[in-house]
Design an enzyme around this catalytic site. Structure first.
Site, PDB file in Angstrom:
ATOM      1  N   ASP A  52       0.906  -1.048   0.150  1.00 52.76           N
ATOM      2  CA  ASP A  52       0.086   0.220   0.470  1.00 52.76           C
ATOM      3  C   ASP A  52       0.912   1.562   0.070  1.00 52.76           C
ATOM      4  O   ASP A  52       1.707   1.575   0.745  1.00 52.76           O
ATOM      5  CB  ASP A  52      -1.061  -0.311   1.423  1.00 52.76           C
ATOM      6  N   TYR A 142      -9.429  15.090  -9.645  1.00 46.63           N
ATOM      7  CA  TYR A 142      -8.021  14.688 -10.139  1.00 46.63           C
ATOM      8  C   TYR A 142      -7.314  15.800 -10.865  1.00 46.63           C
ATOM      9  O   TYR A 142      -6.321  15.617 -10.321  1.00 46.63           O
ATOM     10  CB  TYR A 142      -8.724  13.852 -11.603  1.00 46.63           C
TER      11      TYR A 142
HETATM   12  C1  AKB Z   1      -9.403  10.260 -17.316  1.00 55.30           C
HETATM   13  O1  AKB Z   1     -10.347  10.202 -17.797  1.00 55.30           O
HETATM   14  O2  AKB Z   1      -9.267  10.857 -15.954  1.00 55.30           O
HETATM   15  C2  AKB Z   1      -7.876   9.450 -17.114  1.00 55.30           C
HETATM   16  C3  AKB Z   1      -7.281  10.933 -18.059  1.00 55.30           C
HETATM   17  C4  AKB Z   1      -7.092  11.712 -18.831  1.00 55.30           C
HETATM   18  O3  AKB Z   1      -6.265  10.656 -17.273  1.00 55.30           O
HETATM   19  N1  AKB Z   1      -7.778   9.034 -18.769  1.00 55.30           N
END
Ligand code: AKB
Length: 318
Positions: A52, A142
């Site tokens: 991990d 993200y």
């Molecule tokens: C996503 O769609 O989150 C990934 C990326 C483009 O980083 N495939």
């Protein structure tokens, strides 16, 4: 002799990267690790261990014990999933990176690869032929974590000499292991559904173009970057990597050349807004110049191989 650690080796990229690295460096020198079970291929061909990356002491211990010289850290919560659990996704993505940067620094591991993404760009970025250096205001968890990660990678390189290397992956298309929770996942799901059901319901609108890349090209270029002469690397954040740009309608038309009865319908969900904030195409000329980024799969070739390989897989499992 290099000893290589792949973190996140059971995922879409990891499961193929491990096999490619084992061919080059020898099975016993490439340590696959994940908290998920590996593919049969990875398990049978060399060492696999449950590790991990969020457990710093274990990670550091692993690096020292096996005299690791190169680390690939692929562990991440992807864009779509991250929007469902924003704080948790931020914690996981950032802690996974910071632990690896620190462990690389403390153990003296030579090189660290960590993938960035086209998600570092946002709605205010120029959408076509997006340059390496441009406006970057990502508005997804993200994307924010990837942009922060690029900055930290560069910081550890400049301040502590960690040999950090990264690319901004476009959507990756593969048949061995499916992705999970990304915005570009439609471009993989569509092939599996085309073979299984003859139809696909797409979660993006038909004209949403995004940069994509076939996995073989992604793996070859990732290894090329890691093998590049450090003196040639003008960037220590993450290099743009373009691949092929297409939208769902164009991909469906290409699939129809092989399966004329294939149909596609569109039901955009929350991932549509994410996709619209990302580039439609990318300029990767700096990577081409610095370390020889090159690709060999266009839409036609990729579609032919995807359909053939998924058919072969389906016939083996019946
Ligand atoms: C996503 O769609 O989150 C990934 C990326 C483009 O980083 N495939």
């Amino acid at each position: 002799m290099d000893n290589i650690l792949v973190i996140g080796s059971s995922g879409q990229i990891g499961s193929e990267l491990v096999m490619a690295l084992r061919k080059i460096y020898g099975n016993e020198h490439v340590f696959a690790t994940d908290i998920k079970q590996p593919t049969k291929e990875v398990r049978k061909s060399g060492p696999f261990q449950n590790l991990d990356v969020l457990d710093f002491n274990n990670l550091l211990h692993f690096l020292v014990r096996f005299n690791i010289t190169q680390i690939y850290n692929l562990a991440a919560v992807l864009s779509g999933n991250a929007e469902k659990i924003p704080l948790q996704a931020w914690d996981i993505n950032m802690k996974a990176l910071m632990n690896t940067l620190e462990a690389a620094r403390e153990s003296g591991a030579k090189k660290l690869f960590w993938p960035s993404s086209i998600a570092v760009f946002g709605p205010t970025t120029p959408r076509h032929d997006t340059p390496q250096l441009t406006v970057m205001e990502p508005n997804t968890v993200y994307g924010i974590s990837k942009l922060a990660g690029e900055r930290w990678g560069e910081y550890y390189n400049k301040r502590y000499g960690v040999d950090f290397r990264s690319v901004r992956y476009p959507g990756l298309i593969s048949y061995k292991t499916e992705p999970g929770g990304g915005t570009t996942d439609y471009a993989v799901e569509i092939f599996f559904d085309a073979i299984k059901k003859g139809s696909y319901q797409c979660f993006l609108k038909e004209d949403t173009a995004l940069p994509m890349m076939f996995m073989d090209d992604a793996i070859a270029n990732t290894i090329k970057l890691m093998q590049a002469d450090p003196k040639k690397l003008s960037l220590r954040s993450a290099y743009n990597m373009a691949g092929i740009s297409f939208d769902p309608k164009q991909l469906a038309a290409e699939i129809r050349k092989h399966i004329p009865e294939f149909t596609i319908s569109y039901k955009p969900d929350f991932r549509q807004t994410i996709a619209e904030s990302w580039p439609a195409s990318i300029d990767d000329s700096i990577a081409r110049k610095d370390w020889g980024l090159s690709t060999s799969f266009n839409l036609e070739k990729m579609t032919t191989i995807m359909l053939r390989k998924i058919r072969e897989k389906a016939s083996k499992s019946t």
